[in-house]
Design an enzyme around this catalytic site. Sequence first.
Site, PDB file in Angstrom:
ATOM      1  N   ASP A   1     124.558   3.603  53.728  1.00 27.00           N
ATOM      2  CA  ASP A   1     123.514   3.503  52.893  1.00 27.00           C
ATOM      3  C   ASP A   1     123.456   1.909  52.258  1.00 27.00           C
ATOM      4  O   ASP A   1     124.368   1.207  52.188  1.00 27.00           O
ATOM      5  CB  ASP A   1     123.609   4.431  51.716  1.00 27.00           C
ATOM      6  N   ARG A   2     122.233   1.573  51.925  1.00 31.26           N
ATOM      7  CA  ARG A   2     121.860   0.316  51.520  1.00 31.26           C
ATOM      8  C   ARG A   2     123.090  -0.129  50.409  1.00 31.26           C
ATOM      9  O   ARG A   2     123.617  -1.275  50.584  1.00 31.26           O
ATOM     10  CB  ARG A   2     120.788   0.008  50.711  1.00 31.26           C
TER      11      ARG A   2
END
Length: 305
Positions: free
Chosen positions: A137-138
Amino acid sequence: MLLIIDENSINTRLDLFLSQLYDGISRSKIQTAIKAGKVLINGDIKKPSYALKFDDRVEFENLEPDKIIELEAQDIALEVIWEDENMAVINKPSGMLTHPTFLETSGTLVNALLYKYGDNLSDTNGEFRRGIVHRLDRNTSGLLMIAKNNKTHEYLANIIKEHKLTKKYHAVLKGFYPNETDIISEPIGRNNANPKKMAVRPDGRPSLTKLKVLEHFANEATYVELELVTGRTHQIRVHTSFKKHPVYNDTLYGAGEGKVKTQEQVLQSFYLKFAKPFSSQIIELEIGPDEKLSKVLNYFRSRSV
């Protein structure tokens, strides 16, 4: 444009999958494009409700005609932890997207990889995911495997599928986690109320996370090690939220903003163990806490002195 469906998108509706790529286009317009035959699945026209399957080939022209999508190779610093002629392991920083979307086409790991490796990246999953075998995830930092060719991509995808890759994470959870060790085995699927989220649901895909407590900080927080046996989208975040101890500062999954402000969830992929491609040599890699994790740990440890 060609995209290959990986295990994270299995059973996702076709229209929902595309609407997540095209954040600025309404779902109804995407459904119209699908019905008009502008999107093909393995060469065939499907309904917007079609449930995507592993390895489906999704082919489409740019659905946003006024916007030209071109990926740029960008000189962004990369921390390479290990590499050989077939693959690399990168320490992805928090805040960086793993690969572009139609809304964000610059500043991602793929943009940096294109600059560093050029054409020496797999294209099995399409241009937007050059070299990308699995994702973080970012706002999750840490170790990520990169394939430099399609043969290696297939090899790495298979060891992930066959659970021959060991992936461990460090996280700070909200509150006092009551069990010193835990096995969280709860099925995960798309959240019907919010398509950007996942959720524990009876018809979800089998998902298993192993948890070990490393340190308690009174009733405020718990430092844990987590091992992913499966690799579903947002798995750790969903499982810990389900247990009522979401990852610290993970506002998407109910943690709220903690006393120590960080860029969302305090979660790091710190350990990988796998067999080197086309070899019996075992590669074992481990990194220390990043700036975000260190900041939160230092805060809680200083309060307990």
